[in-house]
Design an enzyme around this catalytic site. Structure first.
Site, mmCIF file in Angstrom:
data_model
loop_
_atom_site.group_PDB
_atom_site.id
_atom_site.type_symbol
_atom_site.label_atom_id
_atom_site.label_comp_id
_atom_site.label_asym_id
_atom_site.label_seq_id
_atom_site.Cartn_x
_atom_site.Cartn_y
_atom_site.Cartn_z
ATOM 1 N N SER A 124 0.845 -1.178 0.000
ATOM 2 C CA SER A 124 0.000 0.000 0.000
ATOM 3 C C SER A 124 0.883 1.231 0.000
ATOM 4 O O SER A 124 2.104 1.142 0.164
ATOM 5 C CB SER A 124 -0.927 -0.015 1.216
ATOM 6 O OG SER A 124 -1.874 1.034 1.163
ATOM 7 N N LEU A 125 0.257 2.382 -0.170
ATOM 8 C CA LEU A 125 1.005 3.632 -0.091
ATOM 9 C C LEU A 125 1.435 3.904 1.342
ATOM 10 O O LEU A 125 2.574 4.287 1.609
ATOM 11 C CB LEU A 125 0.149 4.788 -0.627
ATOM 12 C CG LEU A 125 0.747 6.187 -0.590
ATOM 13 C CD1 LEU A 125 2.010 6.277 -1.436
ATOM 14 C CD2 LEU A 125 -0.282 7.221 -1.070
ATOM 15 N N TYR A 126 0.524 3.664 2.297
ATOM 16 C CA TYR A 126 0.804 3.982 3.693
ATOM 17 C C TYR A 126 -0.243 3.339 4.595
ATOM 18 O O TYR A 126 -1.255 2.811 4.124
ATOM 19 C CB TYR A 126 0.790 5.501 3.912
ATOM 20 C CG TYR A 126 -0.573 6.138 3.752
ATOM 21 C CD1 TYR A 126 -1.335 6.505 4.859
ATOM 22 C CD2 TYR A 126 -1.113 6.372 2.488
ATOM 23 C CE1 TYR A 126 -2.591 7.081 4.702
ATOM 24 C CE2 TYR A 126 -2.357 6.947 2.322
ATOM 25 C CZ TYR A 126 -3.100 7.295 3.435
ATOM 26 O OH TYR A 126 -4.339 7.855 3.276
ATOM 27 N N THR A 129 -2.824 7.112 10.212
ATOM 28 C CA THR A 129 -2.471 7.344 11.619
ATOM 29 C C THR A 129 -3.372 8.398 12.275
ATOM 30 O O THR A 129 -3.053 8.899 13.339
ATOM 31 C CB THR A 129 -1.012 7.808 11.748
ATOM 32 O OG1 THR A 129 -0.821 8.998 10.953
ATOM 33 C CG2 THR A 129 -0.060 6.730 11.271
ATOM 34 N N GLY A 130 -4.492 8.748 11.636
ATOM 35 C CA GLY A 130 -5.395 9.735 12.219
ATOM 36 C C GLY A 130 -6.131 9.192 13.421
ATOM 37 O O GLY A 130 -6.000 8.022 13.801
ATOM 38 N N HIS A 223 2.815 2.902 -5.266
ATOM 39 C CA HIS A 223 1.370 3.122 -5.320
ATOM 40 C C HIS A 223 0.574 1.830 -5.485
ATOM 41 O O HIS A 223 -0.658 1.858 -5.596
ATOM 42 C CB HIS A 223 1.052 4.089 -6.472
ATOM 43 C CG HIS A 223 -0.254 4.779 -6.373
ATOM 44 N ND1 HIS A 223 -1.276 4.590 -7.292
ATOM 45 C CD2 HIS A 223 -0.728 5.671 -5.469
ATOM 46 C CE1 HIS A 223 -2.312 5.343 -6.954
ATOM 47 N NE2 HIS A 223 -2.008 6.009 -5.857
ATOM 48 N N LYS A 225 -1.495 -1.453 -4.696
ATOM 49 C CA LYS A 225 -2.401 -1.835 -3.606
ATOM 50 C C LYS A 225 -2.758 -3.315 -3.770
ATOM 51 O O LYS A 225 -3.638 -3.671 -4.561
ATOM 52 C CB LYS A 225 -3.673 -0.987 -3.637
ATOM 53 C CG LYS A 225 -3.572 0.491 -3.227
ATOM 54 C CD LYS A 225 -2.498 1.257 -3.828
ATOM 55 C CE LYS A 225 -2.417 2.728 -3.522
ATOM 56 N NZ LYS A 225 -3.543 3.531 -3.868
ATOM 57 N N ASP A 230 -2.556 -16.095 2.222
ATOM 58 C CA ASP A 230 -2.357 -17.451 1.722
ATOM 59 C C ASP A 230 -2.530 -17.466 0.203
ATOM 60 O O ASP A 230 -1.726 -16.900 -0.507
ATOM 61 C CB ASP A 230 -3.280 -18.440 2.436
ATOM 62 C CG ASP A 230 -2.847 -18.690 3.881
ATOM 63 O OD1 ASP A 230 -1.688 -18.368 4.219
ATOM 64 O OD2 ASP A 230 -3.667 -19.175 4.678
#
Length: 550
Positions: A124-126, A129-130, A223, A225, A230
């Protein structure tokens, strides 16, 4: 008296992608000359492509491939060319499920993390954390922790391995970030965890020193995703943050028990991870032994090594599939597959900074082949087609229905600073495209739509391909690319092309397309005369300079 401004604050206050574009175009030749000579790193600047988008090299078209209709023979012949260039995985259409909501996406991931026995892979990009994300993303991290702990409790030699691939710049932003969220897991399960942080080779030298956080992500990011558990895998355009789990509309496809496809994406993510920085339990990062550093080492050497490592995955899988399915080369093969394997999955990778442009070539070929006998529904949360794609859309014979975000559902709507003007820039780009359609007299063939949904944002991207006389799509593209300059030239992207004869899967794709377009309105000349579509002069002037950065 005001406090003196530090040089870093000064750079932060005046920096914009427009300035970076001018700055880096001037310095590009110095950068390339330096890499050839091995000179001072002071002159190292990213090779940002600000010139007009060149047409990508076209995938060759076999004679007689166009014009086939929607029969089994026609469908096989029409898209057989993909198998000549990328791996072609045959799977039962009943194993593919289209997810339609953020909650379905979130619940599917949680459930499969909990039952994973061998591997969990998340690219993923990130990680968000909000405040809200502390609950939703933390629940995902807790699921991973529980699965790792369960693996240890029930085995002297734990089998479960977890590999996470994120972008370095986005994942390191701020004091609380993706890295700090994953460190406790990495410290506790060091032998079972791997966290890789991809760093674009274009962000280096003075550019890396001067460009502040957040803005440095415009240079290029990881970028892709991909969420793998498994032998099952979710391909999406969604990141791992609160809005993507609640009120940000994206697309998601779950391939259940499709081992060959899962193996391919496992190998792909591991390959990108191998050329990325490795997060250590003490929050430092380093490269694997023998790997070229992405911004300290020679750029051309890094790109060559990275390209070789990643294309090795694609080439190996391609060769293996051709050996396993020799009938794909036979013109006498009447149907797509035998038995329940009525669907093909083609993985498409785009990593232009590393010299990989498979997705660009295949997408161009699809748009080229989209003749009067076909209809294409194309959607992007950020409508900013490359010049090459735009020429193909405007020059082809297919009917196009293009869906993009209205300003109020754009992810940048209401943002502070320069970012707050990005929705207006997209309005300006859309108006230019619409005007071009009208100038060419193609309003009956090319239609532009805007997505609306109160309190939601729109991030869906991909396309649905309909053959003449068919009321359901036989092909879809789904994954991370947005069909824009960044997707083609700056970022690491991956998606899949699904070609299917399975009627139930075709129906799922049709329902997905209808669900998205039902929340849209068609754009007309009157749309751009509305007060909420007014674009300030400075935005119009700046957009040509910055459109290649978003």
């Amino acid at each position: 008296m005001a406090a003196p401004m530090s040089w870093r604050r000064l750079v932060h206050s005046v920096y914009s992608p427009a300035i970076a574009g001018v700055f880096t175009r001037i310095s590009d030749r110095l950068f390339r000359a330096r890499d050839r000579r091995g000179g001072s790193s002071v002159l190292l600047l990213a090779p940002l492509l600000a010139e007009a988008d060149p047409a990508p090299r076209c995938v060759t078209r076999p004679a007689g491939s166009a014009g086939d209709q929607g029969s089994a023979d026609g469908l096989c012949s029409r898209f057989r060319w993909m198998a000549e260039h990328v791996p072609a995985f045959r799977v039962p259409g009943t194993h593919i499920h289209i997810l339609t909501s953020p909650d379905q996406f979130y619940q599917a991931m949680k459930a499969r993390i909990k039952t994973a026995k061998r591997r969990v892979v998340m690219a993923s990009l990130y990680l968000g954390t909000g405040q809200l994300e502390q609950e939703l993303v933390r629940n995902l991290v807790d699921c991973i922790e529980d699965a790792l702990q369960h693996s240890q409790d029930h085995s002297h030699s734990p089998d479960l391995k977890v590999s996470i691939l994120l972008d370095y710049t986005r994942g390191s932003r701020g004091q609380i970030n993706s890295r700090t969220m994953l460190l406790p897991l990495l410290q506790r399960f060091t032998s079972q965890m791997r966290v890789s942080l991809y760093h674009t080779p274009d962000l280096r030298g003075l550019l890396r020193l001067l460009v502040p956080q957040r803005f440095n992500e415009t240079i290029g990011v990881q970028h892709i995703k991909v969420y793998l558990f498994d032998d099952s895998i979710i391909i999406s355009g969604a990141n791992l943050s609160d809005s993507y789990f609640t009120n940000r509309q994206d697309r998601y496809v779950l391939l259940e028990n499709c081992r060959e496809v899962a193996d391919f994406f496992y190998d792909l993510v591991e390959a990108v991870g191998d050329v990325s920085l490795q997060l250590q339990p003490d929050d430092t990062v380093n490269m694997l032994d023998g790997m070229v550093h992405p911004y300290k080492g020679n750029r051309q050497e890094f790109s060559a090594v990275a390209r070789q490592r990643i294309m090795e995955v694609v080439s190996t899988a391609h060769t293996r599939q051709r050996l396993l399915n020799p009938s794909e080369d036979s013109e006498d093969d009447g149907g797509m597959s035998e038995g329940e394997e009525d669907t093909w999955v083609f993985p498409l990778v785009q990593m232009k900074p590393l010299g990989i442009q498979v997705d660009e070539q295949v997408t161009q070929r699809l748009l080229t082949d989209a003749g009067p006998d076909s209809t294409v529904f194309l959607t992007s949360g950020y409508f900013n087609l490359t010049q090459a794609y735009m020429r193909l859309v405007l020059g082809a014979g297919a009917n196009y229905r293009i869906l993009t975000a209205s300003p109020e559902v754009n992810g940048f709507f209401g943002a502070k600073g320069v970012a707050g003007a990005i929705p207006a820039a997209y309005v300006h780009i859309a108006r230019q495209f619409y005007n071009r359609v009208c100038q060419l007299g193609q309003q009956e063939r090319v239609h532009l739509h805007e997505y609306h949904r109160n309190q939601w944002t729109f991030h869906a991207k991909g396309l649905w391909f309909y053959l003449q006389g068919q009321d359901r799509p036989c092909l879809t593209l789904i994954g991370s690319p947005n069909f824009g300059y960044r997707s083609v030239h700056r970022d690491l992207e991956a998606q899949i092309a699904i070609v299917t004869e399975n009627e139930e899967l075709q129906s799922q794709l049709q329902e997905e397309q209808e669900m998205l377009y039902q929340r849209s309105t068609e754009v007309s000349s009157a749309t751009f005369e509305r007060p909420d579509r007014h674009v300030r002069l400075w935005v119009k002037l700046v957009t040509p300079l910055i459109k290649n950065f978003f």
